[in-house]
Design a protein around this motif. Sequence first.
Motif, short mmCIF file in Angstrom:
data_model
loop_
_atom_site.label_atom_id
_atom_site.label_comp_id
_atom_site.label_asym_id
_atom_site.label_seq_id
_atom_site.Cartn_x
_atom_site.Cartn_y
_atom_site.Cartn_z
N TYR A 1 0.85 -1.18 0.00
CA TYR A 1 0.00 0.00 0.00
C TYR A 1 0.89 1.25 0.00
O TYR A 1 2.06 1.21 0.43
CB TYR A 1 -0.92 0.03 1.23
CG TYR A 1 -1.86 -1.14 1.34
CD1 TYR A 1 -3.06 -1.14 0.63
CD2 TYR A 1 -1.56 -2.24 2.16
CE1 TYR A 1 -3.95 -2.19 0.74
CE2 TYR A 1 -2.45 -3.30 2.25
CZ TYR A 1 -3.64 -3.27 1.54
OH TYR A 1 -4.52 -4.34 1.63
N ARG A 2 0.31 2.35 -0.40
CA ARG A 2 0.97 3.64 -0.26
C ARG A 2 0.55 4.23 1.07
O ARG A 2 -0.63 4.28 1.39
CB ARG A 2 0.58 4.57 -1.41
CG ARG A 2 1.14 4.14 -2.76
CD ARG A 2 0.95 5.24 -3.79
NE ARG A 2 1.45 4.83 -5.10
CZ ARG A 2 2.71 4.97 -5.50
NH1 ARG A 2 3.59 5.55 -4.69
NH2 ARG A 2 3.08 4.58 -6.71
N CYS A 3 1.52 4.71 1.81
CA CYS A 3 1.26 5.15 3.20
C CYS A 3 1.09 6.66 3.26
O CYS A 3 1.76 7.41 2.53
CB CYS A 3 2.38 4.69 4.12
SG CYS A 3 3.99 5.39 3.74
N TYR A 4 0.22 7.07 4.20
CA TYR A 4 -0.03 8.49 4.47
C TYR A 4 -0.29 8.62 5.97
O TYR A 4 -0.80 7.70 6.61
CB TYR A 4 -1.23 9.01 3.67
CG TYR A 4 -1.00 8.99 2.17
CD1 TYR A 4 -0.39 10.07 1.53
CD2 TYR A 4 -1.43 7.89 1.39
CE1 TYR A 4 -0.18 10.06 0.16
CE2 TYR A 4 -1.22 7.88 0.03
CZ TYR A 4 -0.59 8.96 -0.58
OH TYR A 4 -0.38 8.93 -1.95
N ALA B 1 -10.16 3.01 4.59
CA ALA B 1 -9.23 3.79 3.75
C ALA B 1 -9.55 3.57 2.28
O ALA B 1 -10.22 2.60 1.89
CB ALA B 1 -7.80 3.39 4.06
N ASP B 2 -9.08 4.48 1.44
CA ASP B 2 -9.20 4.31 0.00
C ASP B 2 -8.39 3.11 -0.43
O ASP B 2 -7.38 2.75 0.18
CB ASP B 2 -8.73 5.57 -0.72
CG ASP B 2 -9.61 6.77 -0.39
OD1 ASP B 2 -10.78 6.57 -0.01
OD2 ASP B 2 -9.09 7.91 -0.48
N GLY C 1 -5.82 0.77 -2.00
CA GLY C 1 -4.40 0.97 -2.31
C GLY C 1 -3.70 1.92 -1.36
O GLY C 1 -2.52 2.24 -1.55
N MET C 2 -4.39 2.40 -0.31
CA MET C 2 -3.79 3.33 0.63
C MET C 2 -3.92 2.80 2.06
O MET C 2 -4.84 2.04 2.36
CB MET C 2 -4.45 4.70 0.55
CG MET C 2 -4.31 5.41 -0.78
SD MET C 2 -5.09 7.04 -0.75
CE MET C 2 -4.84 7.57 -2.46
N TYR D 1 -3.36 4.43 6.15
CA TYR D 1 -3.09 5.60 6.98
C TYR D 1 -2.45 5.12 8.30
O TYR D 1 -3.04 4.32 9.01
CB TYR D 1 -4.39 6.37 7.26
CG TYR D 1 -5.00 6.93 6.00
CD1 TYR D 1 -4.55 8.14 5.45
CD2 TYR D 1 -6.06 6.26 5.35
CE1 TYR D 1 -5.11 8.66 4.29
CE2 TYR D 1 -6.62 6.77 4.19
CZ TYR D 1 -6.14 7.97 3.67
OH TYR D 1 -6.70 8.47 2.52
N GLU E 1 5.49 10.52 2.66
CA GLU E 1 4.11 10.43 2.19
C GLU E 1 4.08 9.86 0.76
O GLU E 1 4.77 10.34 -0.13
CB GLU E 1 3.46 11.81 2.20
CG GLU E 1 3.40 12.43 3.58
CD GLU E 1 2.88 13.86 3.53
OE1 GLU E 1 2.53 14.32 2.42
OE2 GLU E 1 2.82 14.51 4.59
N GLY E 2 3.29 8.80 0.59
CA GLY E 2 3.16 8.17 -0.72
C GLY E 2 4.13 7.04 -0.97
O GLY E 2 4.06 6.40 -2.04
#
Length: 350
Positions: free
Chosen positions: A17-20, A77-78, A80-81, A83, A96-97
């Motif tokens: 996943y891409r993290c935020y 979460a959306d 692919g993302m 948090y 981020e990302g």
Amino acid sequence: MFGLFGADVGGSFASNYRCYPVTFIEKPQLEHGDKVILPPSALDRLASLRIEYPMLFRVTNNQNGKHTHCGVLEFVADEGMVYMPYWMMQNLLLEEGDVVNFKSTSLPKGTFVKLRPHTKDFLDISNPKAVLERTLRGFTCLTSGDSILVHYNNKNFFIDVVESRPKEAVSIVETDCEVDFAPPLDWVEPGPSKSTAKATEKGKKEEDKDAEEAQEEEPGFVPFKGSGCRLDGKPAPRSPSTSAPVDVPKPSSNPSLGGIGWHAAVAAKERAAAAAREEANNKPKKNTLGSSPGSFGRRAAGRLVFGQDSKERVPAEKENGAERTNGASPSQGSDPPSFVPFSGKPNKLV
């Protein structure tokens, strides 16, 4: 979507996943724990795999290999993302990302954890144990080497997880875990104060001085230190002079003593002195007094003559004395007169 490329290997969940940070979804309270928010697709796959609860994940940064462990709070979460708390992203060196890998895992219950605050300000808290217990309620697991965030009184305190047992990562949900604290990173051992150092130095000097005085003041021999008694039975007054120490002569190595001890030498000297005194008492004394017995205790009267007439006058005086001796009255007899005390002439002070 990165979640679609995940694979279920051997009954375990794994996905990228891409993290935020959690502040992106206006949930800053998640910064006080280790729970993340995953997409709904992760919940569907986890439910099909019959994962044990609580759900725990191993989070790995694929670029540098750093990893940690976390739990999940929601699946909103959306796709692919993910948090995450920002302190967790800092431990993994994530921006981020960045892409991060999630893998389901199972951890043993922890029995011991050793923590170390970054600053000694954490020790100034009135009850740090209660603050730490309240903070750890938002955590599901701890990993050795991580730095967790403790928020108290509008301040953030970072605490390192130094050690955990029985493994490097343990679960702290519904467990009785022993917690120990290591000294803070900025802790400095307090040195001795100036007053303490001065007192120690002064005490050492006094001890050295007392030791020197004890060596110098060696007790000497004190003769006649016993108490005396009078004939009437009363205690005799003690003379202060008897308390003075006397140097005792040491044994002599003089060959003239014939190799005898010093006691024998002293005794021999005393015997010799006694013999000399006795001989002096027995020796007849010369009569330095007047020629007549009646003149006992008085020196004979005479004149001193100086000059040329001294040789002529001395024989004349001798003849006159002889005549006086020869012309003594027969009434005196041959027997010497008896001793008459106080027969001298009186003298006046005027």
